[in-house]
Motif scaffolding. Structure first.
Motif, mmCIF file in Angstrom:
data_model
loop_
_atom_site.group_PDB
_atom_site.id
_atom_site.type_symbol
_atom_site.label_atom_id
_atom_site.label_comp_id
_atom_site.label_asym_id
_atom_site.label_seq_id
_atom_site.Cartn_x
_atom_site.Cartn_y
_atom_site.Cartn_z
ATOM 1 N N PRO A 183 0.846 -1.229 -0.100
ATOM 2 C CA PRO A 183 0.078 0.065 0.215
ATOM 3 C C PRO A 183 0.725 1.376 0.019
ATOM 4 O O PRO A 183 0.540 2.296 -0.801
ATOM 5 N N PHE A 184 1.918 1.099 0.878
ATOM 6 C CA PHE A 184 2.780 2.377 0.722
ATOM 7 C C PHE A 184 3.378 2.671 -0.505
ATOM 8 O O PHE A 184 3.897 3.529 -1.059
ATOM 9 N N SER B 61 4.297 5.393 -5.671
ATOM 10 C CA SER B 61 4.311 5.475 -7.048
ATOM 11 C C SER B 61 3.070 6.407 -7.475
ATOM 12 O O SER B 61 3.400 7.146 -8.432
ATOM 13 N N ALA B 62 1.777 6.635 -7.079
ATOM 14 C CA ALA B 62 0.954 7.412 -7.439
ATOM 15 C C ALA B 62 1.421 8.921 -7.182
ATOM 16 O O ALA B 62 1.043 9.697 -7.883
ATOM 17 N N MET B 63 2.219 9.265 -6.345
ATOM 18 C CA MET B 63 2.415 10.643 -6.085
ATOM 19 C C MET B 63 3.144 11.326 -7.002
ATOM 20 O O MET B 63 2.954 12.318 -7.405
ATOM 21 N N VAL B 64 3.872 10.514 -7.883
ATOM 22 C CA VAL B 64 4.455 10.981 -9.017
ATOM 23 C C VAL B 64 3.718 11.786 -9.995
ATOM 24 O O VAL B 64 3.732 12.664 -10.631
ATOM 25 N N HIS B 65 2.674 10.841 -10.100
ATOM 26 C CA HIS B 65 1.530 11.107 -11.122
ATOM 27 C C HIS B 65 0.679 12.281 -10.712
ATOM 28 O O HIS B 65 0.201 13.063 -11.369
ATOM 29 N N ILE B 66 0.186 12.163 -9.505
ATOM 30 C CA ILE B 66 -0.465 13.196 -8.910
ATOM 31 C C ILE B 66 0.394 14.610 -9.031
ATOM 32 O O ILE B 66 -0.200 15.596 -9.467
ATOM 33 N N VAL C 143 -8.977 16.176 -5.478
ATOM 34 C CA VAL C 143 -7.752 15.256 -5.528
ATOM 35 C C VAL C 143 -7.735 13.977 -4.461
ATOM 36 O O VAL C 143 -7.824 12.871 -4.898
ATOM 37 N N MET C 144 -8.192 14.316 -3.376
ATOM 38 C CA MET C 144 -8.429 13.257 -2.464
ATOM 39 C C MET C 144 -9.669 12.373 -2.609
ATOM 40 O O MET C 144 -9.782 11.137 -2.417
ATOM 41 N N VAL C 145 -10.656 13.044 -3.271
ATOM 42 C CA VAL C 145 -12.017 12.300 -3.375
ATOM 43 C C VAL C 145 -11.792 11.512 -4.575
ATOM 44 O O VAL C 145 -12.349 10.178 -4.498
ATOM 45 N N PHE C 146 -11.267 11.858 -5.685
ATOM 46 C CA PHE C 146 -11.355 11.309 -7.144
ATOM 47 C C PHE C 146 -10.115 10.507 -7.475
ATOM 48 O O PHE C 146 -9.646 9.570 -7.755
ATOM 49 N N GLY C 147 -8.876 11.518 -6.988
ATOM 50 C CA GLY C 147 -7.454 10.886 -7.516
ATOM 51 C C GLY C 147 -6.967 9.800 -6.607
ATOM 52 O O GLY C 147 -6.487 8.818 -7.229
ATOM 53 N N VAL C 148 -6.981 9.880 -5.375
ATOM 54 C CA VAL C 148 -6.424 9.026 -4.372
ATOM 55 C C VAL C 148 -6.849 7.793 -4.447
ATOM 56 O O VAL C 148 -6.414 6.707 -4.483
ATOM 57 N N PRO C 149 -8.318 7.717 -4.418
ATOM 58 C CA PRO C 149 -8.856 6.414 -4.354
ATOM 59 C C PRO C 149 -8.838 5.506 -5.553
ATOM 60 O O PRO C 149 -8.644 4.174 -5.720
ATOM 61 N N LEU C 150 -8.595 6.485 -6.437
ATOM 62 C CA LEU C 150 -8.646 5.588 -7.810
ATOM 63 C C LEU C 150 -7.118 5.034 -7.984
ATOM 64 O O LEU C 150 -7.128 3.918 -8.306
ATOM 65 N N PHE C 151 -6.115 5.683 -7.458
ATOM 66 C CA PHE C 151 -4.798 5.096 -7.383
ATOM 67 C C PHE C 151 -4.785 3.853 -6.303
ATOM 68 O O PHE C 151 -4.221 2.803 -6.717
ATOM 69 N N TYR C 152 -5.220 4.185 -5.431
ATOM 70 C CA TYR C 152 -5.053 3.495 -4.242
ATOM 71 C C TYR C 152 -6.017 1.908 -4.393
ATOM 72 O O TYR C 152 -5.116 0.935 -4.274
ATOM 73 N N PHE C 153 -7.091 2.128 -5.044
ATOM 74 C CA PHE C 153 -8.006 0.949 -5.089
ATOM 75 C C PHE C 153 -7.884 0.210 -6.598
ATOM 76 O O PHE C 153 -7.991 -1.198 -6.567
ATOM 77 N N GLU C 154 -7.621 0.787 -7.383
ATOM 78 C CA GLU C 154 -7.371 0.403 -8.968
ATOM 79 C C GLU C 154 -5.985 0.195 -9.112
ATOM 80 O O GLU C 154 -5.797 -0.773 -10.122
ATOM 81 N N TYR C 155 -5.075 0.999 -8.815
ATOM 82 C CA TYR C 155 -3.623 0.788 -9.123
ATOM 83 C C TYR C 155 -3.003 -0.627 -8.639
ATOM 84 O O TYR C 155 -3.320 -0.867 -7.418
ATOM 85 N N GLY C 156 -2.603 -1.587 -9.207
ATOM 86 C CA GLY C 156 -1.964 -2.714 -9.041
ATOM 87 C C GLY C 156 -3.203 -3.867 -8.513
ATOM 88 O O GLY C 156 -2.841 -4.585 -7.848
ATOM 89 N N ARG C 157 -4.180 -3.718 -9.123
ATOM 90 C CA ARG C 157 -5.266 -4.737 -8.822
ATOM 91 C C ARG C 157 -5.310 -5.799 -9.614
ATOM 92 O O ARG C 157 -5.362 -6.779 -9.068
ATOM 93 N N SER C 158 -4.634 -5.621 -10.745
ATOM 94 C CA SER C 158 -4.466 -7.008 -11.732
ATOM 95 C C SER C 158 -3.385 -7.570 -11.491
ATOM 96 O O SER C 158 -2.162 -7.083 -11.385
ATOM 97 N N GLY C 159 -3.555 -8.880 -11.358
ATOM 98 C CA GLY C 159 -2.161 -9.780 -11.106
ATOM 99 C C GLY C 159 -1.758 -9.768 -9.877
ATOM 100 O O GLY C 159 -2.105 -9.094 -8.835
ATOM 101 N N LEU C 160 -0.671 -10.598 -9.645
ATOM 102 C CA LEU C 160 -0.027 -10.769 -8.425
ATOM 103 C C LEU C 160 1.304 -10.139 -8.332
ATOM 104 O O LEU C 160 2.320 -10.142 -9.239
#
Length: 306
Positions: free
Chosen positions: A108-109, A114-119, A165-182
């Protein structure tokens, strides 16, 4: 596309080391993929970002204490300092990973770092556009000055951006980022499997086109303004403050064109060929790291006397 491959001559360098490293994990997603050359480039770039960005943010923070806090431009610069500082907080963790070749923190960290660079990149882009538009409104005399009526209004406007950003951007990265695959817990910044989804591809292409079009419009408009100023003060151009004020606007535009646009153009190629060449993942990381060099903008503004 060859313009966007400054590291093409590194394809073969350390390839054996990279291949051996890939075999150490249970699958290809669990290995540290960067060669020693790529690691050196990433460490160098982020070290420059951390040093230059830190100096610029600290110095600009003291300068902002003397500036008009009701100005929309000043508010945008304050937000730039904040977003740069958030990125700089995550840089040491990136440096640790590239040097040790192992992620010792939790996944998670890793997603947050990783998301911070994009944000950071897109928020910086937004604040650049706001700053340029305000300065152009003043230039065309549509507004004598653009200010908030009260400090509370400036705080509310800034808060609205960050809440979005907190409502739309952060959840998008946190819950969707890295969801596919192990993904292995000792590896970070390797979430390219998400690009297998058509919706993710479509979102990436939309962002790429939007950034490219806006960049071209910004550059064209600034060139138009410079030509107009040059014709108005043709006899003593260099002695007029208005000309140098418009030249300083180019700092924001050059940051977009030099540091942001190449990443997005390469990203279009990367999305299409990510599964074909393992080295492209390293190139993508390098291009992404270059966007973090926008942290040097505050230092450039101060050195230019803006």
């Amino acid at each position: 596309l060859s313009l966007f491959f400054p590291f093409q001559n590194m394809y073969q360098e350390d390839f054996r080391n990279m291949t051996e490293g890939s075999r150490n994990g249970s699958d290809s997603s669990s290995a540290f993929v960067h060669t020693s050359t790529m690691s050196a480039i990433l460490v160098t770039v982020y070290s420059v970002v951390f040093a230059g960005g830190g100096i610029g943010s600290i110095t600009m923070s003291f300068m902002l204490l003397k500036m008009n806090t009701l100005s929309v431009t000043t508010t945008a610069i304050i937000n730039l300092v904040v977003v740069h500082s958030l990125l700089l907080f995550t840089v040491p963790f990136r440096l640790h990973y590239y040097l040790k070749k192992k992620w010792v923190f939790n996944i998670p960290f890793c997603k947050m770092v990783s998301a911070m660079v994009h944000i950071h990149m897109y928020l910086t882009f937004i604040f650049y556009v706001i700053t340029l538009v305000i300065r152009w409104l003043i230039f065309f005399q549509w507004k004598d000055k653009v200010e908030f009526y009260r400090k509370l209004h400036a705080i509310a406007a800034s808060a609205a951006v960050w809440v979005f950003v907190m409502v739309f951007g952060v959840p998008l990265f946190y819950f969707e980022y890295g969801r596919s695959g192990l993904y292995n817990s000792t590896t970070c910044f390797k979430f390219h499997k998400e690009l297998q989804h058509e919706s993710v591809k479509a979102l990436n292409y939309t962002v790429i086109v939007a950034v490219a079009l806006i960049s071209c419009v910004l550059l064209a408009l600034q060139i138009f303004i410079l030509v107009r100023v040059a014709r108005k003060f043709s006899n003593s151009l260099c002695s007029h403050q208005e000309f140098w004020a418009q030249v300083k606007n180019l700092i924001f535009i050059w940051v977009i064109i030099i540091w942001f646009l190449p990443y997005h153009l390469f990203r279009a190629y990367f999305i299409q060929h990510v599964s074909d060449l393992d080295q492209l993942e390293s190139y993508n990381e390098v291009f992404l790291s270059l966007t973090a060099l926008s942290c040097l903008d505050l230092l450039s503004l101060m050195l230019s006397g803006s």
